[in-house]
Design a protein around this motif. Sequence first.
Motif, PDB file in Angstrom:
ATOM      1  N   GLU A  37      -0.218  -3.031   6.366  1.00  0.00           N
ATOM      2  CA  GLU A  37      -1.667  -3.723   6.857  1.00  0.00           C
ATOM      3  C   GLU A  37      -2.784  -2.632   6.238  1.00  0.00           C
ATOM      4  OE1 GLU A  37      -1.715  -4.518  11.197  1.00  0.00           O
ATOM      5  OE2 GLU A  37      -0.292  -6.500  10.723  1.00  0.00           O
ATOM      6  N   ASN A  38      -2.550  -1.306   6.320  1.00  0.00           N
ATOM      7  CA  ASN A  38      -3.457  -0.413   6.126  1.00  0.00           C
ATOM      8  C   ASN A  38      -3.369   0.296   4.881  1.00  0.00           C
ATOM      9  OD1 ASN A  38      -5.214  -0.341   8.833  1.00  0.00           O
ATOM     10  ND2 ASN A  38      -2.920  -0.349   9.605  1.00  0.00           N
ATOM     11  N   GLU A  39      -2.347   0.510   4.222  1.00  0.00           N
ATOM     12  CA  GLU A  39      -2.282   1.183   3.007  1.00  0.00           C
ATOM     13  C   GLU A  39      -3.091   0.729   2.022  1.00  0.00           C
ATOM     14  OE1 GLU A  39      -1.138   2.879  -0.884  1.00  0.00           O
ATOM     15  OE2 GLU A  39      -0.602   0.781  -0.228  1.00  0.00           O
ATOM     16  N   GLY A  40      -3.946   1.286   1.297  1.00  0.00           N
ATOM     17  CA  GLY A  40      -4.879   0.986   0.296  1.00  0.00           C
ATOM     18  C   GLY A  40      -6.179   0.774   0.902  1.00  0.00           C
ATOM     19  N   ARG A  41      -6.077   0.550   2.152  1.00  0.00           N
ATOM     20  CA  ARG A  41      -7.657   0.220   2.851  1.00  0.00           C
ATOM     21  C   ARG A  41      -8.078   1.418   3.622  1.00  0.00           C
ATOM     22  NH1 ARG A  41      -6.300  -4.950   5.848  1.00  0.00           N
ATOM     23  NH2 ARG A  41      -4.609  -5.299   4.331  1.00  0.00           N
ATOM     24  N   ASN A  42      -7.234   1.823   4.710  1.00  0.00           N
ATOM     25  CA  ASN A  42      -7.524   2.886   5.559  1.00  0.00           C
ATOM     26  C   ASN A  42      -6.887   4.316   5.083  1.00  0.00           C
ATOM     27  OD1 ASN A  42      -8.993   1.199   7.160  1.00  0.00           O
ATOM     28  ND2 ASN A  42      -7.270   0.530   8.232  1.00  0.00           N
ATOM     29  N   PHE A  43      -6.219   4.249   4.274  1.00  0.00           N
ATOM     30  CA  PHE A  43      -5.415   5.420   3.713  1.00  0.00           C
ATOM     31  C   PHE A  43      -4.713   5.055   2.335  1.00  0.00           C
ATOM     32  CE2 PHE A  43      -2.101   3.584   6.426  1.00  0.00           C
ATOM     33  CZ  PHE A  43      -0.929   3.816   5.714  1.00  0.00           C
ATOM     34  N   HIS A  44      -4.626   6.251   1.586  1.00  0.00           N
ATOM     35  CA  HIS A  44      -3.868   5.771   0.597  1.00  0.00           C
ATOM     36  C   HIS A  44      -2.519   7.176   0.361  1.00  0.00           C
ATOM     37  CE1 HIS A  44      -6.885   3.547  -1.248  1.00  0.00           C
ATOM     38  NE2 HIS A  44      -7.775   4.696  -1.027  1.00  0.00           N
ATOM     39  N   VAL A  45      -1.443   6.558  -0.276  1.00  0.00           N
ATOM     40  CA  VAL A  45      -0.263   7.284  -0.135  1.00  0.00           C
ATOM     41  C   VAL A  45      -0.128   7.374  -1.919  1.00  0.00           C
ATOM     42  CG1 VAL A  45       2.227   7.075   0.077  1.00  0.00           C
ATOM     43  CG2 VAL A  45       0.754   6.157   1.781  1.00  0.00           C
ATOM     44  N   GLN A  46       0.388   8.759  -2.102  1.00  0.00           N
ATOM     45  CA  GLN A  46       0.788   9.122  -3.304  1.00  0.00           C
ATOM     46  C   GLN A  46       1.809   8.354  -4.170  1.00  0.00           C
ATOM     47  OE1 GLN A  46       1.266  13.305  -4.220  1.00  0.00           O
ATOM     48  NE2 GLN A  46      -0.814  13.679  -3.312  1.00  0.00           N
ATOM     49  N   TYR A  47       1.822   8.009  -5.324  1.00  0.00           N
ATOM     50  CA  TYR A  47       3.009   7.033  -5.809  1.00  0.00           C
ATOM     51  C   TYR A  47       4.376   7.721  -5.558  1.00  0.00           C
ATOM     52  CZ  TYR A  47       5.690   4.633  -9.152  1.00  0.00           C
ATOM     53  OH  TYR A  47       6.724   3.612  -9.692  1.00  0.00           O
ATOM     54  N   ASP A  48       4.721   8.751  -5.478  1.00  0.00           N
ATOM     55  CA  ASP A  48       5.981   9.343  -5.264  1.00  0.00           C
ATOM     56  C   ASP A  48       6.402   9.214  -3.763  1.00  0.00           C
ATOM     57  OD1 ASP A  48       6.388  10.007  -7.888  1.00  0.00           O
ATOM     58  OD2 ASP A  48       6.052  12.431  -7.368  1.00  0.00           O
ATOM     59  N   GLU A  49       5.509   9.263  -2.849  1.00  0.00           N
ATOM     60  CA  GLU A  49       5.674   8.907  -1.485  1.00  0.00           C
ATOM     61  C   GLU A  49       5.863   7.336  -1.355  1.00  0.00           C
ATOM     62  OE1 GLU A  49       2.209  10.937   0.274  1.00  0.00           O
ATOM     63  OE2 GLU A  49       3.114  12.548   0.350  1.00  0.00           O
ATOM     64  N   LYS A  50       5.010   6.771  -2.025  1.00  0.00           N
ATOM     65  CA  LYS A  50       5.479   5.329  -1.956  1.00  0.00           C
ATOM     66  C   LYS A  50       6.515   4.765  -2.161  1.00  0.00           C
ATOM     67  CE  LYS A  50       2.870   1.066  -2.339  1.00  0.00           C
ATOM     68  NZ  LYS A  50       1.491   0.384  -2.732  1.00  0.00           N
ATOM     69  N   VAL A  51       6.974   5.363  -3.611  1.00  0.00           N
ATOM     70  CA  VAL A  51       8.428   5.184  -3.757  1.00  0.00           C
ATOM     71  C   VAL A  51       9.513   5.192  -2.897  1.00  0.00           C
ATOM     72  CG1 VAL A  51      10.225   5.423  -5.685  1.00  0.00           C
ATOM     73  CG2 VAL A  51       7.873   5.099  -6.287  1.00  0.00           C
ATOM     74  N   GLN A  52       9.146   6.596  -2.370  1.00  0.00           N
ATOM     75  CA  GLN A  52      10.257   7.096  -1.307  1.00  0.00           C
ATOM     76  C   GLN A  52      10.340   6.053  -0.059  1.00  0.00           C
ATOM     77  OE1 GLN A  52      12.640   9.343  -1.677  1.00  0.00           O
ATOM     78  NE2 GLN A  52      13.243   9.169   0.546  1.00  0.00           N
ATOM     79  N   MET A  53       9.147   5.728   0.273  1.00  0.00           N
ATOM     80  CA  MET A  53       9.019   4.743   1.337  1.00  0.00           C
ATOM     81  C   MET A  53       9.562   3.359   1.105  1.00  0.00           C
ATOM     82  SD  MET A  53       5.076   5.853   2.945  1.00  0.00           S
ATOM     83  CE  MET A  53       5.149   5.225   4.460  1.00  0.00           C
ATOM     84  N   VAL A  54       9.306   2.967  -0.104  1.00  0.00           N
ATOM     85  CA  VAL A  54      10.214   1.847  -0.372  1.00  0.00           C
ATOM     86  C   VAL A  54      11.825   1.798  -0.239  1.00  0.00           C
ATOM     87  CG1 VAL A  54      10.610   0.086  -2.290  1.00  0.00           C
ATOM     88  CG2 VAL A  54       8.206   0.529  -1.899  1.00  0.00           C
ATOM     89  N   ALA A  55      12.245   2.915  -0.843  1.00  0.00           N
ATOM     90  CA  ALA A  55      13.690   3.337  -0.726  1.00  0.00           C
ATOM     91  C   ALA A  55      14.056   3.206   0.786  1.00  0.00           C
ATOM     92  CB  ALA A  55      13.974   4.554  -1.599  1.00  0.00           C
ATOM     93  N   LEU A  56      13.309   4.149   1.650  1.00  0.00           N
ATOM     94  CA  LEU A  56      13.745   3.880   2.781  1.00  0.00           C
ATOM     95  C   LEU A  56      13.654   2.648   3.534  1.00  0.00           C
ATOM     96  CD1 LEU A  56      12.113   7.535   3.819  1.00  0.00           C
ATOM     97  CD2 LEU A  56      14.297   7.066   3.882  1.00  0.00           C
ATOM     98  N   THR A  57      12.702   1.968   3.263  1.00  0.00           N
ATOM     99  CA  THR A  57      12.707   0.530   3.837  1.00  0.00           C
ATOM    100  C   THR A  57      13.812  -0.357   3.496  1.00  0.00           C
ATOM    101  OG1 THR A  57      10.435   0.777   3.723  1.00  0.00           O
ATOM    102  CG2 THR A  57      11.315  -1.539   3.967  1.00  0.00           C
ATOM    103  N   GLN A  58      14.579  -0.232   2.055  1.00  0.00           N
ATOM    104  CA  GLN A  58      15.523  -0.807   1.607  1.00  0.00           C
ATOM    105  C   GLN A  58      16.817  -0.247   2.317  1.00  0.00           C
ATOM    106  OE1 GLN A  58      14.841  -3.612   0.234  1.00  0.00           O
ATOM    107  NE2 GLN A  58      14.064  -3.639  -1.646  1.00  0.00           N
ATOM    108  N   GLN A  59      16.606   1.044   2.125  1.00  0.00           N
ATOM    109  CA  GLN A  59      17.969   1.465   3.073  1.00  0.00           C
ATOM    110  C   GLN A  59      18.275   1.089   4.482  1.00  0.00           C
ATOM    111  OE1 GLN A  59      20.017   3.646   1.380  1.00  0.00           O
ATOM    112  NE2 GLN A  59      21.214   4.426   2.674  1.00  0.00           N
TER     113      GLN A  59
END
Length: 102
Positions: A37-59
Amino acid sequence: SFRECNKTMENDGAEENSAVTLTPDEVYRAALQFFKENEGRNFHVQYDEKVQMVALTQQANHGNISNVELPPLGTLDVIGKQRRSAWTLLGDMSKEDAKKKF
């Protein structure tokens, strides 16, 4: 701590403390919802961190990538390849550990 949120409630002028206990799954779902709900609006995550978060979500949702039947990636799907590579690196991390790390 994410597991306990202390609340102070006023009851007829007297303070009463009560603890709300959240399971790790509830904390993960709240964090994921907050991120979406907030990524990109209230805060920004670096690309590498976002890729890691996607991987953790899939796991957290599916477990080890080797146990999941996935469609092949396109030749030019660089983002998809990076996400799968990050997921592969998580190896046999448990779903619960992935939720905690997220």
